[in-house]
Scaffold this active site. Structure first.
Site, PDB file in Angstrom:
ATOM      1  N   LYS A  23      15.898  -5.362   4.968  1.00  0.00           N
ATOM      2  CA  LYS A  23      16.127  -4.381   6.031  1.00  0.00           C
ATOM      3  C   LYS A  23      17.516  -4.505   6.662  1.00  0.00           C
ATOM      4  O   LYS A  23      18.101  -3.511   7.093  1.00  0.00           O
ATOM      5  CB  LYS A  23      15.043  -4.498   7.106  1.00  0.00           C
ATOM      6  CG  LYS A  23      13.662  -4.068   6.626  1.00  0.00           C
ATOM      7  CD  LYS A  23      12.645  -4.156   7.757  1.00  0.00           C
ATOM      8  CE  LYS A  23      11.273  -3.689   7.300  1.00  0.00           C
ATOM      9  NZ  LYS A  23      10.297  -3.683   8.394  1.00  0.00           N
ATOM     10  N   ALA A  59       9.518  -6.701  13.348  1.00  0.00           N
ATOM     11  CA  ALA A  59       8.457  -5.789  13.807  1.00  0.00           C
ATOM     12  C   ALA A  59       8.461  -5.686  15.324  1.00  0.00           C
ATOM     13  O   ALA A  59       8.346  -4.596  15.891  1.00  0.00           O
ATOM     14  CB  ALA A  59       7.098  -6.267  13.304  1.00  0.00           C
ATOM     15  N   LEU A 105       0.820  -1.212   0.000  1.00  0.00           N
ATOM     16  CA  LEU A 105       0.000   0.000   0.000  1.00  0.00           C
ATOM     17  C   LEU A 105       0.858   1.268   0.000  1.00  0.00           C
ATOM     18  O   LEU A 105       0.328   2.372  -0.098  1.00  0.00           O
ATOM     19  CB  LEU A 105      -0.918   0.011   1.229  1.00  0.00           C
ATOM     20  CG  LEU A 105      -2.004  -1.063   1.262  1.00  0.00           C
ATOM     21  CD1 LEU A 105      -2.671  -1.107   2.633  1.00  0.00           C
ATOM     22  CD2 LEU A 105      -3.047  -0.829   0.176  1.00  0.00           C
TER      23      LEU A 105
END
Length: 300
Positions: free
Chosen positions: A76, A140, A26
């Site tokens: 990452k 996360a 998104l």
């Protein structure tokens, strides 16, 4: 004016997402909606890369003077040696999810965790001196834990499976703990009695695992016998946003808890990236409406 804003020229500033997969993201919708709002001559593109393509993608950022980029898994950590600088929190987490290009010098930062707490603060959830239980200590989870120390939580109970990375995560959490006054306790996921104690002591409960999405759609991050101790005084969050309400959040909502899915974390980390790139505030409500419209259309 609108047509001109949507056109691309030789002066268009490019921004990107490097991810695998990238097609479901998104982020292009969020950032392009924001560029359009400010009538900026800029475009955000998603690139689906293989791990061996990351180095050439970062080189292209410099060559084509991209303003910045976001990174998702598995890049990452892999991107860090390719950058000129990383922020202290990115170094602590060994993870970067946003790059800013300062005249050819690339600086990496990690804003996921800060985005998580921005969402809660904007919903008037009390954070300072509170206790949190978090399931999972992957990327996360660690970013939320690190940000929690900056937000001055009192204590964090972290539940992780006792696998080969348990010791490494324990050391990483000790490093994070040493940077602030927040107490962090790493506990074995199998210890249900301790889970119950932790939940009873917490005002914020977070699922940072993938239990509840995809192939794990029907699974819970903690047994029902543990989750029965959730109360209306608690805020319960999931980093997952597809589905919008996981089984975990549905149980929490039924027990009267205030609940948040992962969309807020996604939007607010995007807003922090946008701010670093453009020095402008992302138009959050406009972005939320655009996402809601797209999600509604995709379900038809």
């Amino acid at each position: 004016m609108e047509e001109e804003n949507n056109s691309t020229s030789g002066a268009t500033q490019l921004f990107s997402l490097f991810a695998h997969p990238a097609g479901h993201s998104l982020s292009p919708l969020m950032h392009n909606t924001s560029f359009q709002h400010y009538q900026m001559n800029a475009k955000y593109l998603a690139f689906d890369l293989q791990p061996e393509q990351l180095e050439s993608a970062v080189t292209a950022m410099r060559t084509f003077k991209f303003g910045g980029a976001n990174l998702s898994m598995p890049f990452k950590h892999q991107v860090i040696p390719l950058l000129d600088h990383i922020t202290p929190r990115a170094k602590l987490l060994n993870s970067v999810n946003v790059i800013v290009n300062h005249n050819g010098e690339l600086t990496g930062d990690s804003v996921d965790g800060e985005g998580f707490f921005k969402q809660l603060a904007n919903q008037n959830v009390t954070i300072v001196n509170e206790t949190m239980t978090i399931f999972g200590a992957g990327g996360a989870g660690l970013s939320i834990i690190q940000a929690a120390t900056e937000q001055h939580l009192k204590q964090i109970f972290v539940f992780k499976r006792r696998n080969q990375s348990f010791g490494q995560v324990d050391q990483q959490l000790k490093q994070i703990e040493s940077q602030g006054a927040t107490q962090i306790r790493l506990l074995d996921y199998a210890n249900e009695a301790m889970m119950i104690q932790a939940i009873q002591a917490s005002t914020i409960v977070v699922n940072a695992t993938n239990l509840g999405m995809g192939d794990y759609n029907s699974q819970l991050p903690a047994p029902p016998g543990v989750l029965q101790y959730l109360t209306p005084a608690q805020t319960v969050c999931d980093v997952i946003y597809a589905p919008l309400e996981t089984k975990f959040l549905a149980i929490a909502r039924q027990q009267g808890c205030q609940t948040f899915n992962g969309l807020g974390m996604l939007i607010y980390q995007g807003a922090l990236s946008f701010k670093q790139w453009t020095h402008q505030a992302m138009p959050i409500e406009i972005v939320k409406n655009a996402i809601q419209l797209q999600l509604t259309e995709s379900r038809k």
